[in-house]
Design a protein around this motif. Structure first.
Motif, mmCIF file in Angstrom:
data_model
loop_
_atom_site.group_PDB
_atom_site.id
_atom_site.type_symbol
_atom_site.label_atom_id
_atom_site.label_comp_id
_atom_site.label_asym_id
_atom_site.label_seq_id
_atom_site.Cartn_x
_atom_site.Cartn_y
_atom_site.Cartn_z
ATOM 1 N N PHE A 140 21.367 -89.766 20.709
ATOM 2 C CA PHE A 140 21.778 -88.330 20.555
ATOM 3 C C PHE A 140 21.134 -87.950 19.787
ATOM 4 N N ARG A 141 21.225 -86.497 19.743
ATOM 5 C CA ARG A 141 20.375 -85.483 18.524
ATOM 6 C C ARG A 141 20.967 -84.696 18.359
ATOM 7 N N PRO A 142 21.516 -84.373 17.039
ATOM 8 C CA PRO A 142 22.718 -82.946 16.752
ATOM 9 C C PRO A 142 21.509 -81.668 16.984
ATOM 10 N N MET A 143 22.815 -80.746 17.244
ATOM 11 C CA MET A 143 22.080 -79.161 17.204
ATOM 12 C C MET A 143 22.562 -78.718 16.215
ATOM 13 N N GLU A 144 21.788 -77.202 16.040
ATOM 14 C CA GLU A 144 22.273 -76.771 15.297
ATOM 15 C C GLU A 144 24.394 -76.406 15.789
ATOM 16 N N GLY A 145 25.047 -76.234 14.396
ATOM 17 C CA GLY A 145 26.489 -75.931 14.854
ATOM 18 C C GLY A 145 27.199 -77.173 15.115
ATOM 19 N N SER A 166 27.010 -89.431 11.638
ATOM 20 C CA SER A 166 25.269 -90.754 11.150
ATOM 21 C C SER A 166 24.587 -88.691 11.405
ATOM 22 N N GLY A 167 23.790 -89.421 11.204
ATOM 23 C CA GLY A 167 21.969 -88.887 11.161
ATOM 24 C C GLY A 167 21.676 -87.167 10.810
ATOM 25 N N GLN A 168 20.781 -87.018 11.625
ATOM 26 C CA GLN A 168 20.463 -85.201 10.433
ATOM 27 C C GLN A 168 20.071 -84.705 11.952
ATOM 28 N N LEU A 169 20.510 -83.782 11.377
ATOM 29 C CA LEU A 169 19.751 -82.158 13.064
ATOM 30 C C LEU A 169 18.544 -82.610 12.759
ATOM 31 N N ASN A 170 18.663 -82.424 14.613
ATOM 32 C CA ASN A 170 17.099 -81.781 15.463
ATOM 33 C C ASN A 170 16.874 -83.027 16.074
ATOM 34 N N ASN A 171 17.123 -84.420 14.930
ATOM 35 C CA ASN A 171 16.487 -85.683 15.092
ATOM 36 C C ASN A 171 17.170 -86.398 16.272
ATOM 37 N N ARG A 172 16.376 -86.943 16.853
ATOM 38 C CA ARG A 172 16.739 -87.695 17.501
ATOM 39 C C ARG A 172 17.301 -89.381 16.968
ATOM 40 N N GLU A 173 18.244 -89.436 17.560
ATOM 41 C CA GLU A 173 19.049 -90.822 16.944
ATOM 42 C C GLU A 173 19.294 -91.696 18.090
ATOM 43 N N ASP A 174 18.863 -93.187 17.111
ATOM 44 C CA ASP A 174 19.658 -94.342 17.874
ATOM 45 C C ASP A 174 20.698 -94.625 16.939
ATOM 46 N N ALA A 175 21.600 -95.036 18.300
ATOM 47 C CA ALA A 175 23.380 -95.795 17.749
ATOM 48 C C ALA A 175 23.830 -97.378 18.717
ATOM 49 N N GLU A 176 23.699 -98.294 17.902
ATOM 50 C CA GLU A 176 24.206 -99.806 18.418
ATOM 51 C C GLU A 176 26.235 -99.491 18.888
ATOM 52 N N GLU A 177 26.361 -99.014 20.102
ATOM 53 C CA GLU A 177 27.201 -98.765 20.535
ATOM 54 C C GLU A 177 28.228 -99.985 20.801
ATOM 55 N N LYS A 178 28.723 -99.540 21.701
ATOM 56 C CA LYS A 178 30.023 -100.421 22.046
ATOM 57 C C LYS A 178 30.543 -99.882 23.724
ATOM 58 N N MET A 179 30.385 -100.520 24.913
ATOM 59 C CA MET A 179 31.511 -99.362 25.896
ATOM 60 C C MET A 179 32.264 -100.121 25.915
ATOM 61 N N ALA A 212 41.703 -91.706 16.914
ATOM 62 C CA ALA A 212 40.770 -92.929 16.656
ATOM 63 C C ALA A 212 38.626 -93.255 15.991
ATOM 64 N N HIS A 213 38.647 -92.451 17.299
ATOM 65 C CA HIS A 213 37.140 -92.093 17.264
ATOM 66 C C HIS A 213 36.592 -91.509 16.005
ATOM 67 N N PRO A 214 34.923 -91.985 15.396
ATOM 68 C CA PRO A 214 34.939 -91.149 14.232
ATOM 69 C C PRO A 214 33.796 -90.180 14.658
ATOM 70 N N TYR A 215 33.208 -89.624 16.267
ATOM 71 C CA TYR A 215 32.269 -88.687 16.303
ATOM 72 C C TYR A 215 32.920 -87.317 16.873
ATOM 73 N N GLU A 216 32.223 -86.802 16.320
ATOM 74 C CA GLU A 216 32.665 -84.908 17.237
ATOM 75 C C GLU A 216 32.981 -84.854 18.522
ATOM 76 N N GLU A 217 32.253 -85.616 19.154
ATOM 77 C CA GLU A 217 32.490 -85.545 20.630
ATOM 78 C C GLU A 217 31.983 -86.674 21.120
ATOM 79 N N VAL A 218 33.243 -86.988 21.842
ATOM 80 C CA VAL A 218 33.789 -88.560 22.266
ATOM 81 C C VAL A 218 33.041 -88.531 23.414
#
Length: 365
Positions: free
Chosen positions: A175-180, A185-198, A218-224
């Protein structure tokens, strides 16, 4: 205890949303916030039943058939429905109906019929279609158990006599966080890798809102990141009718005498004899002509229901013995079932069974 609290107890035992779409179940009249003085359980909430509730100081009537089935444009007492509803409202009596929610329940109306007959190896005759969905959600590894627990608590992963059922696959997301955004986790405008489970779970469609809400909480993400799919699978644990087998087969005439005794009826209408012995039997309390084909498809030797019409009997085609014991007669144990459910959970006030006869069909012998 309030009416709302009693309803919560009922709905913890019977999934009201599993009622048929055409039905009118739930609280039909009355204030949910009112305290309960007593409960009267009945088959049909007719005016004479409301009178009985008044006499016995019961301000909540829990019925099987909904007295209000189609819309009322006025309530002036001009017919039996309006008379009952008007008297209930005037005397501050609430009416709550269960109907096809109990019909569709695996342990509901048809299970009781099967138990009364001594049938074994019970299965749903007409499993619900378009009833199951699948949710997949992507969760960071450290939060996967929290999200899974929340899903289970909300009712996901319940399959028949199993619960907490799920499937998990590990992988890597980007994922890459955009302005707004406000990323977990991660920084704006940088693509990030995340170890996840489906995580994948199945659920009944009526639970969707509560399950999605619990997942997001229960989910930590802003966008699930999640998907929901409708499944073609039938729900083998919810639906109309049921079938099972006798331990020992019996002759057709002996079978008719047997169900005549069990249902305590003087008359049974039936199709032509097939010449086969009866072992596997389908049942559907109430009006059950729609299930004749299902009984045939499941190789039932006999089918018991009510309200059959002339042409319905032709569907037997010498393959099955179709029996009409009467609508009310086929549902005669319903009030007892509802009474048992309430009595097991409530002990603070009276729960009574109506003594009024509400079967509108009479026989001249």
């Amino acid at each position: 205890m309030t009416i709302k609290e009693v309803i919560s107890i009922i709905e913890s035992q019977i999934a009201i949303p599993q009622a048929e779409d055409f039905d009118n179940v739930g609280l039909l009249c009355g204030l949910p916030s009112r305290n309960v003085s007593g409960i009267l359980v009945c088959h049909d909430a007719l005016e004479k039943v409301i009178d009985e509730a008044i006499d016995k100081n019961c301000n909540l009537v829990v019925c099987f058939h909904p007295i209000i089935f189609s819309g009322l444009k006025s309530i002036t007492g001009k017919n039996y429905v309006e008379k009952a509803v008007l008297k209930a409202i005037e005397n501050k009596i609430a009416i709550y109906a269960i109907h096809t929610a109990l019909d569709n329940d695996f342990f509901g109306v048809n299970a009781r019929i099967c138990n009364q007959l001594g049938l074994r190896n019970l299965k749903i005759l007409q499993p619900k279609k378009n009833n199951l969905k699948q949710l997949t959600v992507f969760v960071p590894n450290d939060y996967s158990e929290d999200v899974k627990e929340a899903l289970f608590a909300a009712g996901a992963g319940n399959i028949g006599f199993y619960d907490e059922c799920s499937f998990t696959i590990e992988g890597k997301g980007t994922f890459r966080p955009m302005e707004g955004s406000t990323p977990f986790s991660g920084q704006l405008n940088n693509r990030e890798d995340a170890e996840e489970k489906m995580i994948s779970v199945i659920f009944e469609s009526y639970k969707q809102n509560q399950i999605v809400s619990a997942m997001k909480k229960a989910h930590p993400y802003e966008e699930v990141a999640h998907q929901i799919y409708s499944l073609d699978n039938q729900n083998q644990y919810s639906g109309l009718g049921m079938y099972g087998e006798f331990e020992n087969e019996m002759e057709e005439k002996d079978f008719l005498k047997f169900i005549k005794d069990k249902f305590k009826v003087d008359i049974i209408k039936h199709s032509d004899f097939t010449g086969k012995k009866i072992k596997k039997v389908g049942v559907l309390g109430g009006s059950g002509a729609s299930a004749i084909k299902s009984a045939l498809g499941n190789n039932c030797d006999a089918f018991i229901t009510g309200d059959l019409k002339y042409h319905d009997y032709f569907q037997a085609e010498s393959k099955i013995l179709i029996c009409d014991v009467g609508h009310y007669e086929s549902e005669q144990w319903v009030a007892e079932q509802i009474f048992e459910i309430l009595s097991q959970k409530i002990s603070t006030f009276a729960i009574l069974k109506s003594s009024e006869k509400t079967n509108p069909v009479n026989y001249f012998l």
